[in-house]
Design a protein around this motif. Structure first.
Motif, PDB file in Angstrom:
ATOM      1  N   SER A  91       0.808  -1.218   0.000  1.00  0.00           N
ATOM      2  CA  SER A  91       0.000   0.000   0.000  1.00  0.00           C
ATOM      3  C   SER A  91       0.839   1.266   0.000  1.00  0.00           C
ATOM      4  N   GLY A  92       2.106   1.161   0.431  1.00  0.00           N
ATOM      5  CA  GLY A  92       2.970   2.337   0.463  1.00  0.00           C
ATOM      6  C   GLY A  92       3.712   2.584  -0.841  1.00  0.00           C
ATOM      7  N   GLU A  93       3.563   1.689  -1.811  1.00  0.00           N
ATOM      8  CA  GLU A  93       4.247   1.861  -3.091  1.00  0.00           C
ATOM      9  C   GLU A  93       3.602   2.966  -3.925  1.00  0.00           C
ATOM     10  N   ARG A  94       4.401   3.611  -4.765  1.00  0.00           N
ATOM     11  CA  ARG A  94       3.884   4.677  -5.624  1.00  0.00           C
ATOM     12  C   ARG A  94       2.784   4.137  -6.547  1.00  0.00           C
ATOM     13  N   ASP A  95       2.988   2.948  -7.102  1.00  0.00           N
ATOM     14  CA  ASP A  95       1.996   2.312  -7.960  1.00  0.00           C
ATOM     15  C   ASP A  95       1.769   0.898  -7.426  1.00  0.00           C
ATOM     16  N   PRO A  96       0.834   0.731  -6.479  1.00  0.00           N
ATOM     17  CA  PRO A  96       0.635  -0.583  -5.848  1.00  0.00           C
ATOM     18  C   PRO A  96       0.277  -1.697  -6.834  1.00  0.00           C
ATOM     19  N   ARG A  97      -0.519  -1.369  -7.867  1.00  0.00           N
ATOM     20  CA  ARG A  97      -0.890  -2.406  -8.835  1.00  0.00           C
ATOM     21  C   ARG A  97       0.343  -2.913  -9.585  1.00  0.00           C
ATOM     22  N   ALA A  98       1.177  -1.988 -10.035  1.00  0.00           N
ATOM     23  CA  ALA A  98       2.389  -2.395 -10.751  1.00  0.00           C
ATOM     24  C   ALA A  98       3.323  -3.175  -9.830  1.00  0.00           C
ATOM     25  N   ALA A  99       3.411  -2.741  -8.573  1.00  0.00           N
ATOM     26  CA  ALA A  99       4.272  -3.443  -7.618  1.00  0.00           C
ATOM     27  C   ALA A  99       3.748  -4.847  -7.340  1.00  0.00           C
ATOM     28  N   ALA A 100       2.426  -4.979  -7.245  1.00  0.00           N
ATOM     29  CA  ALA A 100       1.838  -6.303  -7.007  1.00  0.00           C
ATOM     30  C   ALA A 100       2.084  -7.229  -8.199  1.00  0.00           C
ATOM     31  N   ASP A 105       4.852 -11.776 -10.676  1.00  0.00           N
ATOM     32  CA  ASP A 105       5.660 -12.259 -11.796  1.00  0.00           C
ATOM     33  C   ASP A 105       6.973 -12.857 -11.301  1.00  0.00           C
ATOM     34  N   ALA A 106       7.574 -12.220 -10.280  1.00  0.00           N
ATOM     35  CA  ALA A 106       8.826 -12.743  -9.720  1.00  0.00           C
ATOM     36  C   ALA A 106       8.590 -14.096  -9.055  1.00  0.00           C
ATOM     37  N   ASP A 107       7.478 -14.216  -8.310  1.00  0.00           N
ATOM     38  CA  ASP A 107       7.166 -15.491  -7.667  1.00  0.00           C
ATOM     39  C   ASP A 107       6.899 -16.581  -8.702  1.00  0.00           C
ATOM     40  N   LEU A 108       6.289 -16.193  -9.819  1.00  0.00           N
ATOM     41  CA  LEU A 108       5.958 -17.169 -10.860  1.00  0.00           C
ATOM     42  C   LEU A 108       7.207 -17.718 -11.543  1.00  0.00           C
ATOM     43  N   ARG A 109       8.317 -17.038 -11.397  1.00  0.00           N
ATOM     44  CA  ARG A 109       9.583 -17.520 -11.968  1.00  0.00           C
ATOM     45  C   ARG A 109      10.303 -18.505 -11.041  1.00  0.00           C
ATOM     46  N   THR A 110       9.678 -18.854  -9.931  1.00  0.00           N
ATOM     47  CA  THR A 110      10.284 -19.797  -8.986  1.00  0.00           C
ATOM     48  C   THR A 110      10.508 -21.158  -9.656  1.00  0.00           C
ATOM     49  N   PRO A 111      11.714 -21.715  -9.555  1.00  0.00           N
ATOM     50  CA  PRO A 111      11.951 -23.035 -10.164  1.00  0.00           C
ATOM     51  C   PRO A 111      11.123 -24.117  -9.480  1.00  0.00           C
ATOM     52  N   ALA A 112      10.724 -25.100 -10.241  1.00  0.00           N
ATOM     53  CA  ALA A 112       9.971 -26.234  -9.689  1.00  0.00           C
ATOM     54  C   ALA A 112      10.943 -27.209  -9.035  1.00  0.00           C
ATOM     55  N   GLU A 113      10.670 -27.584  -7.792  1.00  0.00           N
ATOM     56  CA  GLU A 113      11.459 -28.594  -7.088  1.00  0.00           C
ATOM     57  C   GLU A 113      10.633 -29.880  -7.038  1.00  0.00           C
ATOM     58  N   LEU A 114      10.894 -30.774  -7.951  1.00  0.00           N
ATOM     59  CA  LEU A 114      10.089 -31.978  -8.063  1.00  0.00           C
ATOM     60  C   LEU A 114      10.587 -33.119  -7.189  1.00  0.00           C
ATOM     61  N   ASP A 115      11.614 -32.867  -6.398  1.00  0.00           N
ATOM     62  CA  ASP A 115      12.113 -33.901  -5.488  1.00  0.00           C
ATOM     63  C   ASP A 115      11.966 -33.399  -4.056  1.00  0.00           C
ATOM     64  N   GLY A 116      10.743 -33.456  -3.561  1.00  0.00           N
ATOM     65  CA  GLY A 116      10.486 -33.086  -2.172  1.00  0.00           C
ATOM     66  C   GLY A 116      10.167 -31.626  -1.940  1.00  0.00           C
ATOM     67  N   GLY A 117      10.130 -30.795  -2.986  1.00  0.00           N
ATOM     68  CA  GLY A 117       9.873 -29.372  -2.809  1.00  0.00           C
ATOM     69  C   GLY A 117       8.383 -29.045  -2.819  1.00  0.00           C
ATOM     70  N   ILE A 136      -2.477 -17.212  -5.903  1.00  0.00           N
ATOM     71  CA  ILE A 136      -1.988 -18.574  -5.732  1.00  0.00           C
ATOM     72  C   ILE A 136      -1.122 -18.965  -6.936  1.00  0.00           C
ATOM     73  N   ARG A 137      -0.127 -19.768  -6.649  1.00  0.00           N
ATOM     74  CA  ARG A 137       0.710 -20.397  -7.676  1.00  0.00           C
ATOM     75  C   ARG A 137       0.819 -21.862  -7.306  1.00  0.00           C
ATOM     76  N   VAL A 138       0.487 -22.752  -8.237  1.00  0.00           N
ATOM     77  CA  VAL A 138       0.497 -24.184  -7.944  1.00  0.00           C
ATOM     78  C   VAL A 138       0.896 -24.952  -9.200  1.00  0.00           C
ATOM     79  N   HIS A 139       1.714 -25.966  -9.017  1.00  0.00           N
ATOM     80  CA  HIS A 139       2.228 -26.726 -10.157  1.00  0.00           C
ATOM     81  C   HIS A 139       1.121 -27.545 -10.802  1.00  0.00           C
ATOM     82  N   HIS A 140       1.203 -27.644 -12.142  1.00  0.00           N
ATOM     83  CA  HIS A 140       0.202 -28.379 -12.912  1.00  0.00           C
ATOM     84  C   HIS A 140       0.187 -29.875 -12.555  1.00  0.00           C
TER      85      HIS A 140
END
Length: 463
Positions: A91-100, A105-117, A136-140
């Motif tokens: 809420s304190g960001e100059r452009d909260p929508r862009a910051a969100a 987008d950064a979280d969506l770039r998280t690598p998939a850990e298919l061995d116990g992750g 939410i972000r969830v693997h297919h």
């Protein structure tokens, strides 16, 4: 096993297909599905966080993790305590929508850990007192489109129960074992063999069996490029009116338009488009989150004398008959046909003719999709929400954004033509170009007039 690991169980048929695909493209982040619900109004932030936590505890599939044992992937249910919901205040960001959006987008770039992750992440993002995102972000591997619909509705139900002082356990989702046992029963049933034989017959003599370049697999190694477009409510209503006039549904019209578009751009008379389906056994399993979605290869024939009525009827029949056999895995169809490095469908079309229409108390919402999974060639996703939104996802190894934008434009042209065409009109006459493009082709590119130089040919040489 650690104390947080449950019993190992095999992967379901749909999960195996995703696991193998991720092995072939380990750096492709688009195997994560992601969306956020934009909540407008004075929502109770603490209750929203609590609802998100309870949903994770209740939705077992998002807590599944994988291990490979003797070369075989297996899965187990992990402790809910290891899945905290992040509270992100922008809420304190100059452009909260862009910051969100940048945060997601950064979280969506998280690598998939298919061995116990962990294969799931969730956050409540505050943009201001009356605007929140539930992300939410969830693997297919553990989630599909139907799961998203069920989980979103359940989240709103849990919040409403907390807000009204009711027990949020009322109406709890069934455990993942219901879906898993249903899948296991199907794979040993007589229906499984009937479905296998149906697709063997339906796909006999398919052009992909000849191994032509048009059907070569283009396994995506990166997340798809996305072009987003849309039309207003009046234009969407016009398409729906056209569907009714042609005695089909809105999804039926848009699927037929995808096949017709493919015919017009390729010139091929044998067309196969891919249709994502739920692939659930009964209504009871529809309410259990998990990965079961499948692809139906809709095989159509569009020749010089095919009419609009013929095309619509052919499409409706292909969908209706294919849905009776929707649980037989697309990956198994390819295996049965001995296609090891190819595909049956160059273009996929998914029509979501529904809206979440969720409310958190009195607060209205808008749902936004960020990722619907990997794309090996081209996919059209249509959302029937306040008009019509269309997303074109394209494999960046084979297409660019200009190509995706052109597909969107030309596909909408074809759909509009189809909605207004007479049933007896020839499908091959469908308009692909808009007025501007037609003017360039017919006028500008044919403007070959040149100034005439006086004199004879001899005079020109002597000059």
């Amino acid at each position: 096993m650690t104390k947080n690991e449950g019993e190992f169980i095999e992967l379901m048929g749909g999960q195996l297909g995703i696991w193998y695909a991720q092995q072939l493209a380990p750096e492709n982040r688009s195997f994560f599905l992601a969306e956020y619900i934009e909540i407008h109004g004075p929502v109770d932030h603490a209750l929203l966080l609590r609802a998100a936590e309870l949903r994770i505890r209740e939705t077992e599939t998002v807590r599944l993790r994988l291990k490979t044992v003797d070369g075989t992937p297996v899965q187990y249910l992990h402790d809910a305590a290891d899945y905290p919901v992040q509270a992100v205040d922008l809420s304190g960001e100059r452009d909260p929508r862009a910051a969100a959006r940048a945060w997601m987008d950064a979280d969506l770039r998280t690598p998939a850990e298919l061995d116990g992750g962990a294969l799931h992440n969730a956050a409540i993002i505050t943009l201001d007192e009356e605007l929140h995102y539930w992300y939410i972000r969830v693997h297919h591997l553990v989630f599909d489109g139907q799961s998203g619909v069920v989980a979103a509705a359940r989240g709103a139900e849990i919040y409403a129960a907390l807000l009204e002082g009711r027990d949020p356990a009322e109406g709890a989702l069934a455990p993942f074992s219901v879906l898993h046992e249903d899948d296991r029963a199907y794979r040993t049933s007589a229906q499984y063999e009937q479905d296998r034989l149906y697709w063997l017959d339906r796909l006999a003599g398919h052009p992909a069996l000849d191994g032509g370049d048009a059907y070569k697999s283009r396994r995506a190694q990166h997340a798809p490029l996305r072009h987003t477009d849309g039309i207003d409510t009046d234009a969407a209503d016009s398409l729906k009116h056209g569907a009714r006039r042609l005695r089909t549904s809105f999804p039926g019209l848009m699927i037929a338009a995808a096949a017709l578009y493919q015919h017009r751009v390729s010139g091929e008379q044998e067309i196969t488009v891919g249709l994502p389906v739920r692939a659930r056994g009964d209504r009871h399993t529809l309410t259990v989150p998990g990965m079961t979605s499948n692809i139906l290869p809709l095989r159509l024939s569009i020749g010089p004398r095919t009419t609009v009525e013929d095309l619509v009827r052919q499409t409706s029949h292909a969908v209706r008959e294919g849905m009776k056999h929707q649980r037989y895995r697309y990956r198994d169809m390819l295996g049965d046909l001995k296609i090891t490095d190819g595909d049956l469908c160059g273009l996929h079309i998914n029509v979501m003719a529904f809206d979440y229409d969720l409310r958190f108390g009195t607060c209205p919402t808008v749902t936004h999709n960020l990722s619907t999974g990997p794309v090996d060639n081209l996919r059209i996703d249509i959302y029937d929400r306040g008009g019509m939104q269309i997303n074109i996802d394209a494999n960046p190894d084979a297409h660019d954004l200009d190509a995706a934008a052109a597909l969107s434009r030309h596909y909408l042209n074809v759909a509009t033509w189809l909605a207004h065409a007479e049933p007896t009109a020839l499908a091959a006459h469908a308009d692909l170009l808009d007025e501007g493009e037609r003017g360039r082709v017919l006028v500008e590119w044919n403007d070959t007039a040149a100034e005439r130089v006086p004199g004879s040919l001899v005079d020109l040489f002597e000059a």
